[in-house]
Design an enzyme around this catalytic site. Structure first.
Site, mmCIF file in Angstrom:
data_model
loop_
_atom_site.group_PDB
_atom_site.id
_atom_site.type_symbol
_atom_site.label_atom_id
_atom_site.label_comp_id
_atom_site.label_asym_id
_atom_site.label_seq_id
_atom_site.Cartn_x
_atom_site.Cartn_y
_atom_site.Cartn_z
ATOM 1 N N ARG A 198 -2.398 -21.031 32.668
ATOM 2 C CA ARG A 198 -1.174 -20.586 33.414
ATOM 3 C C ARG A 198 -1.201 -19.169 33.682
ATOM 4 N NH1 ARG A 198 2.156 -19.834 27.282
ATOM 5 N NH2 ARG A 198 4.120 -18.503 28.862
ATOM 6 N N GLY A 258 -7.570 -13.962 33.269
ATOM 7 C CA GLY A 258 -8.841 -14.932 34.013
ATOM 8 C C GLY A 258 -7.845 -15.982 35.175
ATOM 9 N N CYS A 259 -6.509 -15.928 34.769
ATOM 10 C CA CYS A 259 -5.781 -16.790 36.276
ATOM 11 C C CYS A 259 -5.528 -16.125 37.426
ATOM 12 C CB CYS A 259 -4.539 -17.713 35.421
ATOM 13 S SG CYS A 259 -4.942 -19.201 33.976
ATOM 14 N N THR A 260 -5.180 -15.087 37.110
ATOM 15 C CA THR A 260 -4.812 -13.900 38.039
ATOM 16 C C THR A 260 -5.976 -13.462 39.065
ATOM 17 O OG1 THR A 260 -2.988 -12.907 36.792
ATOM 18 C CG2 THR A 260 -3.406 -11.883 38.592
ATOM 19 N N ALA A 272 -6.542 -16.669 40.823
ATOM 20 C CA ALA A 272 -5.900 -17.090 42.204
ATOM 21 C C ALA A 272 -5.970 -15.867 43.364
ATOM 22 C CB ALA A 272 -4.347 -16.928 41.397
#
Length: 153
Positions: free
Chosen positions: A34, A39-41, A44
């Protein structure tokens, strides 16, 4: 289903078939749960930071999640991301890649996106994959694999 036949939305909201996105290029395709989560930030941002090194090796780097094109646009703007992001709202591609399954959070079991990364060769074949990865430091590990695959020190 063959992941290469999966239809997703590109950054402009146009429907594309994965094989057309990959055509003739080495590609790192990372699947993440998401936009705008910690974590995703982190993942990325790390892929964005290393993007010039991937590009020197001839790779494109693409992230895919179930988030909308609009969510991706805001995510990229907010964090200065340079990687391409694809939207797979029905998780068709995510499921075809095997990056969907049982997860556990706070003792509850549910189904969802499993953070995973795939490297495709220029023929669209998966030549390396890692399912259920930790976000922090993962992009650097993928870069090392990419270097091995193309024979770069």
């Amino acid at each position: 289903m063959n992941p290469l036949e999966s239809k997703v939305l590109d950054e402009d909201g146009s429907e594309v078939v994965l094989k057309d996105v990959l055509a003739g290029k080495w590609t790192v395709l990372y699947v993440y749960p998401r936009d705008n989560t910690p974590g995703c930030t982190t993942e990325a941002k790390e892929f964005t930071e290393l993007l010039p090194e991937f590009e020197k090796l001839g790779f494109q780097v693409i992230g895919v999640s179930k988030d909308s094109v609009e969510s991706h646009r805001k995510f990229k703007e907010k964090h200065g991301l340079k990687v391409k992001l694809l939207s797979d709202p029905g998780a068709e591609l995510i499921r075809a890649l095997g990056a969907w399954g049982k997860k556990k959070r706070y003792g509850k079991e549910y189904e969802g996106v499993i953070r995973s990364t795939f490297i495709f060769d220029p023929n669209g074949e998966i030549v390396w994959k890692k399912i259920n990865v930790r976000a922090k430091g993962h992009a650097a590990k993928v870069l090392e694999e990419a270097k091995k695959l193309v024979g770069s020190p």
